[in-house]
Write a protein that holds these residues in place. Structure first.
Motif, short mmCIF file in Angstrom:
data_model
loop_
_atom_site.label_atom_id
_atom_site.label_comp_id
_atom_site.label_asym_id
_atom_site.label_seq_id
_atom_site.Cartn_x
_atom_site.Cartn_y
_atom_site.Cartn_z
N SER A 205 0.77 -1.39 -0.11
CA SER A 205 0.05 -0.12 0.12
C SER A 205 0.69 1.25 -0.10
O SER A 205 0.43 2.46 -0.53
CB SER A 205 -0.83 0.18 1.28
N THR A 206 2.05 1.10 0.75
CA THR A 206 2.72 2.39 0.65
C THR A 206 3.54 2.81 -0.69
O THR A 206 3.47 4.01 -1.08
CB THR A 206 4.11 1.99 1.55
N VAL A 207 3.57 1.77 -1.70
CA VAL A 207 3.94 1.96 -3.07
C VAL A 207 2.84 2.82 -3.71
O VAL A 207 3.36 3.97 -4.37
CB VAL A 207 4.22 0.60 -3.76
N LEU A 208 1.76 2.38 -3.13
CA LEU A 208 0.73 3.19 -3.96
C LEU A 208 0.51 4.71 -3.66
O LEU A 208 0.20 5.58 -4.26
CB LEU A 208 -0.66 2.53 -3.61
N ARG A 209 0.87 4.75 -2.39
CA ARG A 209 0.60 5.96 -1.63
C ARG A 209 1.67 6.95 -2.24
O ARG A 209 1.47 8.43 -2.26
CB ARG A 209 0.64 6.11 0.00
N CYS A 210 2.88 6.39 -2.46
CA CYS A 210 3.85 7.31 -2.95
C CYS A 210 3.61 7.68 -4.33
O CYS A 210 3.95 8.84 -4.58
CB CYS A 210 5.17 6.43 -2.88
N CYS B 135 -3.13 15.17 -10.16
CA CYS B 135 -4.48 14.51 -9.47
C CYS B 135 -5.45 14.37 -11.00
O CYS B 135 -6.09 13.40 -10.67
CB CYS B 135 -5.20 15.83 -8.93
N ARG B 136 -5.25 14.80 -11.83
CA ARG B 136 -6.13 14.73 -13.13
C ARG B 136 -5.56 13.22 -13.77
O ARG B 136 -6.25 12.69 -14.52
CB ARG B 136 -6.27 15.79 -14.05
N LYS B 137 -4.39 13.09 -13.34
CA LYS B 137 -3.95 11.78 -14.10
C LYS B 137 -3.95 10.58 -13.41
O LYS B 137 -4.30 9.55 -14.05
CB LYS B 137 -2.31 12.06 -14.38
N ILE B 138 -3.89 10.39 -12.08
CA ILE B 138 -3.70 9.41 -11.03
C ILE B 138 -4.87 9.53 -9.95
O ILE B 138 -4.94 10.69 -9.47
CB ILE B 138 -2.33 9.34 -10.38
N GLN B 139 -5.66 8.86 -9.80
CA GLN B 139 -6.29 8.65 -8.69
C GLN B 139 -6.37 7.11 -7.92
O GLN B 139 -5.85 6.43 -8.65
CB GLN B 139 -8.00 8.95 -9.20
N MET B 140 -6.99 7.33 -6.82
CA MET B 140 -6.92 6.14 -5.92
C MET B 140 -8.16 5.66 -5.22
O MET B 140 -8.88 6.46 -4.91
CB MET B 140 -5.65 6.49 -5.03
N VAL B 141 -8.44 4.40 -5.27
CA VAL B 141 -9.64 3.88 -4.46
C VAL B 141 -9.17 3.19 -3.42
O VAL B 141 -8.12 2.36 -3.50
CB VAL B 141 -10.24 2.80 -5.44
N ILE C 246 -4.75 6.69 -15.13
CA ILE C 246 -4.22 5.66 -14.11
C ILE C 246 -5.00 5.70 -12.89
O ILE C 246 -5.31 6.52 -12.13
CB ILE C 246 -2.84 5.73 -13.67
N LEU C 247 -5.34 4.42 -12.43
CA LEU C 247 -6.06 4.09 -11.20
C LEU C 247 -5.46 3.33 -10.14
O LEU C 247 -4.96 2.31 -10.64
CB LEU C 247 -7.42 3.41 -11.59
N LEU C 248 -5.08 3.87 -9.14
CA LEU C 248 -4.25 3.15 -8.19
C LEU C 248 -5.31 2.43 -7.27
O LEU C 248 -6.30 3.03 -6.64
CB LEU C 248 -3.62 3.71 -7.31
N LEU C 249 -5.62 0.91 -7.11
CA LEU C 249 -6.68 0.19 -6.39
C LEU C 249 -6.05 -0.46 -5.16
O LEU C 249 -5.00 -1.22 -5.15
CB LEU C 249 -7.21 -0.65 -7.28
N ASP C 250 -6.29 0.10 -4.18
CA ASP C 250 -5.71 -0.44 -2.56
C ASP C 250 -6.70 -1.46 -2.10
O ASP C 250 -7.56 -0.85 -1.29
CB ASP C 250 -5.53 0.53 -1.68
N GLU C 251 -6.76 -2.78 -2.31
CA GLU C 251 -7.63 -3.73 -1.74
C GLU C 251 -8.94 -3.25 -1.79
O GLU C 251 -9.71 -3.20 -1.22
CB GLU C 251 -7.37 -3.92 -0.19
#
Lengths: 307, 292, 270
Positions: free
Chosen positions: C47-52, C80-86, C161-166
């Motif tokens: 998860s730390t990788v995603l947050r970085c 922000c417009r390029k990468i978002q996270m769930v 790009i979408l970062l999906l954390d569990e």
């Protein structure tokens, strides 16, 4: 407070309104508000508290019509008369009608409570959330300042400020506000620190929200509930402190009909004329109790997890 | 442990440890009554019985009903709810206290909330033993150390003096198991005991539970949402939906379930061994809410 | 084309005398339009990788490139417009006092994008949320619905790009299937790149062709899922992780215990 006023028509419409799907943000908020009011109204003690507060507001608003006498009119021939049909709560050492002085005194009490609350609330909230959100140096400095305030007993500190500012109603309000904000700031800061690390704040940051937007849009709405509850519960102690200052002669100055000052003046005649201290004393007790009950009820609605 | 005298020993072994017939649990809510369990019947022998279902299916409520640990707002009724010969519904509070821990134990999902934060874990295990057995504190300590060893804790003496916040999740769960099994219960109810754990740790904890069940002849109710896990770990599987049992199958036959809900549940699981473009989604049917 | 390129990413947490290296020189590449998986047990740093990458942590060292462009530590509006996270927990990732509408409108307002109403209607349809849920508060939604709102919030700025954390680990299996389908559909339609973190290898296997296995802040290996499931992974740890996810096996548990005791916690080597 519109809770009581709108209860009649709102209740009839409520079933339908609450059961249907909201079609705007305002409607969703209104539904939430109505559910909260419903929860609040099912708490008997809280409703009792609210009723007394509404009564206090009504008395303050209609004081000239409710008072049977001029509160400051002296009549030495009528001094120290026990309660009667002419003077419901009796008269004081200058022959002034105590009932009328209590009625006008409600204005002073409300004035103090309102002024303290509207200064302490926003200041404490903003200082606390900003300090909690940014952390680091800002937080350290702000928290050491609040430590400074919290290290002294509240009344002593208030007395010190009054001593510096000089006696008087405005000075008393200012002194109470000066000692009141650190507690609120501490509360807001503690809440902010938990909220700050939550995922919804992380999500807000990822949307590009500025710190200002996050504090005002996301953090303050969450902190607000507990701050409001705390302020309401604190109103009782504001009233008591103000009365205490009045009692010591440092608050409202004669002939202002302030309940604390009235108790203080009546003290000398307590053995022969019990009504001089009883009436304002009971008034202080009832009103501070009412704010306490009201605050407890609010907490059940706004902050259900602390039950 | 002596079992109740019966006509024959074989019959005593065969007799179910827990029997529930038409178990119902309802909760008194602000707006009327909510039926959480609506007529559940099963029996538990000396086996690993899984209860699986999604959240809201009532699987945890069943476990709590057996322990009689439901909140006061719960109304528990049943034609029969027994532990051996003891009627759990009519048992007094005193009897229930004796049963809990001594004869029926429970392990929860997160040991963090089940352990007392201000006592060392060893003291808590010893205390659990002394609650039901009149022994000296030295003997209780010995028992606790043996038990810690039994759950494969390498240096029991060191762990004995640790406080709950000093142990990892896997270690905490081992400690809970040690605490729950020290008084030699006959029934163990495990409510999602491994869902908070990593796969490798999970495997170790399951192995411990497995050994305990085999060695001590326990009956275990294993409450879980993980179908893949119960398939390989348990003997029988009860599948619950909306407060009812929709199907009971042997774990080995889990792939041949008949009920559309059970089939849907299995199908919606991503598979390790086969790739599908889309996962089938359960189309719920109102008729499932009725009796099977 | 490479969508995400991570080289020697390291991050340290804690005070000077009590430092923990949470990530140690992590490197991997994710192709455009790919679903790349990150698996590992708790504490592996996935998860730390995603947050970085998302920009929530700023004190990392190494290099992160998005679409070939190196990104700095600070979060910019462009990023922000390029990468978002769930996020994992749909109960904690939505503001408790904001309705779905408020939650979805906020990012549009921040970025000065008009047409709020139409964009929200569209995104709700994309994630399969009924329009009547639009003015509900999070506590009036089920877990699956909340996670759809969280996905909608991530999608509303139309990131690549979408970062999906569990994203599904807090959900029931039937709801998990629905949410995974929504994510697959959106990717098929919009050609998004996903970086999916999960402890559940079955979910990773369902979504990803390639994945990285992490253990204690290190990447053990980057492997094709087909190789992993076929038992052809290079590292013993990867093979064991796969087997342990597959089913319960008494002898495997013994092996793990033995390996733990020998390796002092980590499992190394082939």
């Amino acid at each position: 407070m519109s809770a009581q006023a709108s209860q009649g028509p709102a209740k009839r419409k409520k079933v339908a309104f609450l059961d249907r799907e909201a079609t705007s943000v305002t409607e969703a908020f209104l539904q939430r508000l109505l559910v909260g009011i419903h929860t609040f109204l099912s708490n008997g003690l809280a409703v009792a508290g609210l009723t007394i507060i509404l009564l206090l507001i009504a008395v303050a608003a209609f004081a000239p019509w409710m008072a049977t006498h001029d509160p400051n009119l002296q009549n030495l021939s009528m001094a120290l008369k026990p309660p009667s049909s002419a003077n419901w709560f009796g008269t004081d050492e200058y022959g002034r009608d105590i009932f009328s002085r209590i009625v006008y005194g409600s204005r002073v009490t409300l004035y103090i409570v309102t002024l303290v609350t509207i200064t302490v609330g926003p200041i404490g909230l903003i200082v606390g959330t900003v300090s909690g959100y940014f952390g680091g140096m800002v937080d350290m400095i702000v928290m050491r300042i609040t430590d400074l305030f919290l290290a002294f007993p509240g009344l002593i500190l208030t007395l010190t400020f009054v001593a510096i500012l000089g006696p008087g109603l405005e000075q008393a309000v200012l002194a109470i506000a000066l000692t009141g904000w650190p507690a609120i700031a501490r509360l807001a800061r503690a809440e902010t620190m938990t909220i700050r690390s939550s995922d919804y704040i992380a999500a807000a940051r990822l949307q590009g929200a500025s710190s200002l937007r996050i504090i005002f849009g996301s953090i303050i709405p969450v902190c607000l509930s507990s701050v409001i509850v705390r302020l309401t519960l604190g109103m009782a102690s504001v009233i008591l402190t103000a009365a205490g200052l009045g009692f010591l002669g440092l608050g409202a100055q004669p002939p202002t009909p302030e309940w604390g000052a009235m108790t203080s003046a009546g003290r000398e005649y307590m053995l022969d004329s019990w009504w001089l201290v009883t009436a304002p004393g009971v008034a202080i007790m009832v009103v501070s109790l009412a704010f306490n009950l009201f605050g407890d009820g609010l907490r059940d609605v706004l902050d259900p997890k602390s039950k | 442990m002596s079992s109740t005298p019966r006509a024959s020993d074989a019959a005593a072994v065969q007799a179910p440890l827990i029997e529930a017939r038409d178990l119902r649990v309802a909760f008194q809510m602000q707006r009327g009554v909510f039926q959480a369990i609506r007529g559940v019947s099963f029996s538990l022998g000396r086996e690993k019985l899984a209860i699986v279902g999604e959240s809201g299916s009532g699987k945890s409520t069943v476990g709590r009903a057996i322990m009689r640990l439901n909140p006061p707002s719960a109304i528990v009724t049943a034609e029969r709810l027994t532990f051996k010969d003891v009627d759990l519904l009519s048992a007094s509070k005193k009897e229930l206290r004796r049963l809990r821990g001594r004869h029926i134990s429970m392990i929860m999902q997160d040991p963090k909330y089940s352990l007392n934060p201000v006592a060392t874990v060893g003291e808590q295990i010893a205390e659990a033993y002394r609650t039901h057995h009149k022994v000296s504190s030295r003997e209780a300590r010995e028992r606790a150390l043996t038990m810690l060893e039994a759950v494969q804790i390498r240096s029991p003496k060191r762990v004995y003096d640790l406080y709950p916040h000093q142990v990892s999740g896997g270690m905490g769960q081992r400690i809970m198991i040690a605490m729950m099994l020290i008084s030699d219960p006959e029934v163990l109810i495990a409510d999602e005991p491994t869902s908070a754990l990593d796969v490798t740790v999970r495997l170790q904890i399951l192995a411990i539970l497995d050994d305990m069940v085999k060695e001590r002849g326990l009956g275990m109710i294993f409450i879980s949402h993980d179908l893949n896990l119960v398939r390989s770990f348990c003997d029988r599987v009860i599948i619950m939906y909306a407060g009812r049992i929709v199907e009971t199958v042997a774990a080995a036959d889990l792939d041949n379930v008949q009920h559309p809900y059970s089939r849907g549940l299995l199908n919606s699981l991503p598979r390790l061994d086969q790739k599908r473009d889309r996962l089938p989604v359960i189309q719920r049917d109102d008729s499932w809410l009725e009796a099977v | 084309m490479t969508a995400i390129s991570v080289k020697n990413l390291s991050i340290v947490f804690g005070e000077e005398d009590n430092e923990t290296k949470v990530l140690d020189a992590v490197s991997f590449d994710v192709e455009k339009g790919e679903v790349f998986g990150l698996v590992g047990e708790s504490g592996s740093g996935k998860s730390t990788v995603l947050r970085c990458i998302a920009g929530l942590y700023t004190h990392w060292t190494g290099e992160i490139r998005i679409d070939g462009q190196p990104v700095g530590a600070q979060l910019t509006k462009e990023r922000c417009r390029k990468i978002q996270m769930v996020f994992q927990d749909p109960y904690g990732s939505l503001h408790p006092k904001h309705t779905v509408q408020t939650t979805l409108a906020a990012p549009l307002r921040i970025h000065g994008i008009g047409d709020i109403d139409r964009r929200i209607t569209e995104v709700l349809r994309d994630v399969g949320l009924a329009p009547h849920l639009r003015f509900r508060y999070p506590h009036q939604l089920s877990g699956g619905q909340r996670q759809r709102v969280a996905i909608a919030r991530a999608l509303i700025l139309r990131p690549s790009i979408l970062l999906l954390d569990e994203p599904t680990s807090a959900l029931d299996v039937s709801v998990q299937a629905e949410v995974l389908n929504v994510l697959s559909d959106i990717r098929d339609r919009e050609g998004l790149t996903y970086l999916l973190v999960s402890h559940d290898l079955a979910v990773i296997g369902h979504m990803c062709r390639r994945l990285a296995v992490m253990q204690q802040g290190l990447i053990e290996e980057v492997v094709d899922y087909a190789d992993l499931s076929g038992g052809r992974a290079q590292q013993a740890y990867s093979r064991m992780l796969f087997d342990a996810s597959h089913h319960y096996d008494r002898s495997m548990a013994n092996d793990i215990t033995a390996a733990r005791q020998a390796g002092g916690g980590t499992i190394h080597g082939a």
